[in-house]
Structures are given as C-alpha cells and as structure tokens.
Design an enzyme around this catalytic site. Sequence first.
Site, short mmCIF file in Angstrom:
data_model
loop_
_atom_site.label_atom_id
_atom_site.label_comp_id
_atom_site.label_asym_id
_atom_site.label_seq_id
_atom_site.Cartn_x
_atom_site.Cartn_y
_atom_site.Cartn_z
N ASP A 65 0.95 -0.63 -0.01
CA ASP A 65 0.31 -0.49 0.18
C ASP A 65 0.91 1.21 0.28
O ASP A 65 1.44 1.37 0.78
CB ASP A 65 -1.24 0.07 1.77
CG ASP A 65 -1.64 1.17 1.11
OD1 ASP A 65 -2.25 2.30 0.67
OD2 ASP A 65 -2.29 0.77 2.06
N SER B 51 1.17 11.37 -16.58
CA SER B 51 -0.51 11.29 -17.43
C SER B 51 -0.12 13.14 -18.04
O SER B 51 0.39 13.36 -18.14
CB SER B 51 -1.15 11.32 -16.69
OG SER B 51 -2.33 12.59 -17.34
N TYR C 70 -6.23 16.15 -9.62
CA TYR C 70 -5.14 14.65 -10.33
C TYR C 70 -4.03 15.70 -10.82
O TYR C 70 -3.42 15.49 -11.46
CB TYR C 70 -6.30 14.33 -10.34
CG TYR C 70 -5.81 13.26 -11.91
CD1 TYR C 70 -5.35 12.12 -11.06
CD2 TYR C 70 -5.77 13.41 -12.87
CE1 TYR C 70 -4.71 11.56 -11.37
CE2 TYR C 70 -4.27 12.68 -13.91
CZ TYR C 70 -4.30 11.44 -13.24
OH TYR C 70 -4.22 10.29 -13.87
N LYS D 138 -0.29 15.01 -11.21
CA LYS D 138 0.61 14.75 -11.38
C LYS D 138 1.97 15.85 -12.13
O LYS D 138 2.97 15.09 -12.88
CB LYS D 138 -0.24 13.72 -12.91
CG LYS D 138 -1.08 12.84 -12.53
CD LYS D 138 -0.46 11.74 -12.53
CE LYS D 138 -1.62 10.15 -11.93
NZ LYS D 138 -0.56 9.50 -12.03
#
Length: 303
Positions: free
Chosen positions: A66, A143, A156, A160
Amino acid sequence: MDRTVVLITGCSSGIGLHLAVRLASDPSRSFKVYATMRDLAAQGQLREAARSRGCPPDALETLQLDVRDANSVAAARARVSEGRVDVLVCNAGRGLLGPLEAQTASAVSAVLDVNVAGTLRVLRAFLPDMKRRRAGRIVVTGSMGGLMGMPFNAVYCASKFALEGLCESLAVLLLPFGIHVSLVECGPVRTAFQEKLEGGPGGALEHADAETRELFSRYLCHWEGVFREEAQDPEEVAELFLTALRAPRPALRYFSTERFLPLLRLRVDDPSGRAYVAAMHQAVFSHLPADHPDGAQGKAGAR
Ligand SMILES: NC(=O)c1ccc[n+]([C@@H]2O[C@H](COP(=O)([O-])OP(=O)(O)OC[C@H]3O[C@@H](n4cnc5c(N)ncnc54)[C@H](OP(=O)(O)O)[C@@H]3O)[C@@H](O)[C@H]2O)c1
C-alpha cells in the site's frame, strides 16, 4: 543469466496489471515480476490474466504494498528474494474529478497521498539500493494531466504535475549513478480508473453553484467523447513501458499518444499561458451556447 527483477505498484487492475502480465509472459523469459497491490484479495483478475497468457509460475509473484503505508512498502521490499529491484514501476494512482468545492478534504488528501507522497515513499525505499549498485531503472506512470491543466481535474493534475518535477529532478541527479528515470505519459486509457475515482464521479456536486454544475456536465460530455474516440487499451500502453525499460538510453518522457501534443506545444510556445488557457477552454467548452458568457461571443472576445 540473471533475470531482470521488476516491481510494479498498483497491479490489481488496469495498466499495472497488464504490464505485470506482459512482462511475466514475455517470450524471452527474462523478467521476474513482483506485482504489488494494496489488497491481495484483489489479485483474482491478475491471476486470471496470467493464466490465460501462460505466464510461468516463477515469473510472477504478488506482494501486498500500500503506497500510503511506509511499513507496507518496506515489508514488500524485504520480500524480494533476489535482494534487488532492477526496474521499479511507480504506477499506483487515484483520480479525483469535479469542482473543487465538491471534494471533501479527505478525498483531496487521499489522492495527493497516493499519487505524490505514495510515489515518494516507494522511491525512497528502493532508490538507496539502486544508487549503491549504480544501476536501475525507474518508470513512473505519468499523465497528460501532469503536463497540462484540465478543468475539473485540478487536484489530479496538481498531483501529476508534482510527479513531473519529482522525476525530472531525479533524472538529472541520477545520471552519474547509471539510474534512468522515465515517465510514461498516458492519454485516456480504458481501465477501472473512472470507476475508482476518489469520492465518486464529481464528488458532492450539491456544494457547487449552478453555473459550475452546468459547466461540469458539459465537461463530462466532452470527456466522454474524447474517451470514446481516443482511449487506448492498457495492453498498448504496456508496450510503451517495455520500450522505456529496454532502451539503452531511455528518454525522460514517452507519450502514449500524440493527440494532445499540439496543446502541449502551446504551453511551451507561449510561456505566459494565455494561448494554452484559451485553447483548452475552447476545446472543452466550445459547444457552449452562443448566449452563454463563455460561449461563442466570449470566445470571440478572448481571441
Ligand atoms: N486510465 C487513464 O485514463 C489514465 C490516464 C493517465 C494516467 N493514468 C495513470 O495510470 C496509473 C494506473 O491507473 P489505471 O488507469 O490503470 O487505473 P486503475 O485500474 O484504477 O489502477 C490504479 C491502480 O492503483 C492502485 N492503487 C490505488 N491506491 C493505492 C494504494 N494506496 N496503494 C497501492 N495501490 C493503489 C489501485 O488499486 P486498488 O484497486 O486497490 O485501489 C489500482 O490497482 C495511475 O497512476 C493513473 O493516474 C491513467
């Protein structure tokens, strides 16, 4: 000959799963893959894919890892029986979609923790040994959202973008150590990513004003269209990881699609950001009605 030892995070689904199976079933039989995941109870899909691809049992091992838990990262490292990882793939990630005011603080923290701090935890665990051995490859799932801001993806994209700075900085430092850092910059990929969005699709939209909600529904139409037309299969993206990890002198960035490069070039060509902001706004919201303040009249004004 020693096999190349690869450890990948986030292999319960999507890109991580397909990459793990692709490498473990490579006809060269030259990879030993540690496919790690948050919860080993979720390994069914990976096992099924490995079985149908005819992976030799000793080529693929699953480990619990994790990225939010440093002890779990250390425990996974200790279970790598070869005592070294040649290729580290930091792939685990979570999405967050919707207006900022619709996101809970815990959803925002969770995404930043998985995507940024989680990647750091993994890198800090494996990098010292690579430096000692003066060898290693690090491949991070990046991304297009890490290279250009996108409406309703602010958190997000922030996460990134952070990975871009992290990887670029490390790539510069690690050259004399013989360690290569690469980002595989993905456009839309058909995975469980959208289903696993933190806080669900959009978050608590009742906390956003009506105009923002309207823009969000327009964004979703746009995004669904882009996804329908442009999304790649994870198998295709997995091949790019192979290109990166087999290159004698890997690049810092590999792009899964060229579709978004014109927008990206605008960011470089006009460092003020004006051209990019206007173009991205137009690309996403250009189907706004002409009487909307951001519709055709608004755009004409911007030009
Ligand atoms: N799909 C796209 O369109 C797209 C585009 C650009 C970039 N990416 C990036 O690609 C990467 C992989 O995503 P995907 O598209 O393959 O989606 P996915 O199928 O949702 O895979 C994400 C993986 O990350 C794992 N993960 C989440 N939190 C974790 C944690 N705390 N510790 C360890 N693993 C954790 C998930 O495991 P659980 O199921 O246990 O949560 C899952 O295995 C992500 O970094 C994502 O940002 C995806």
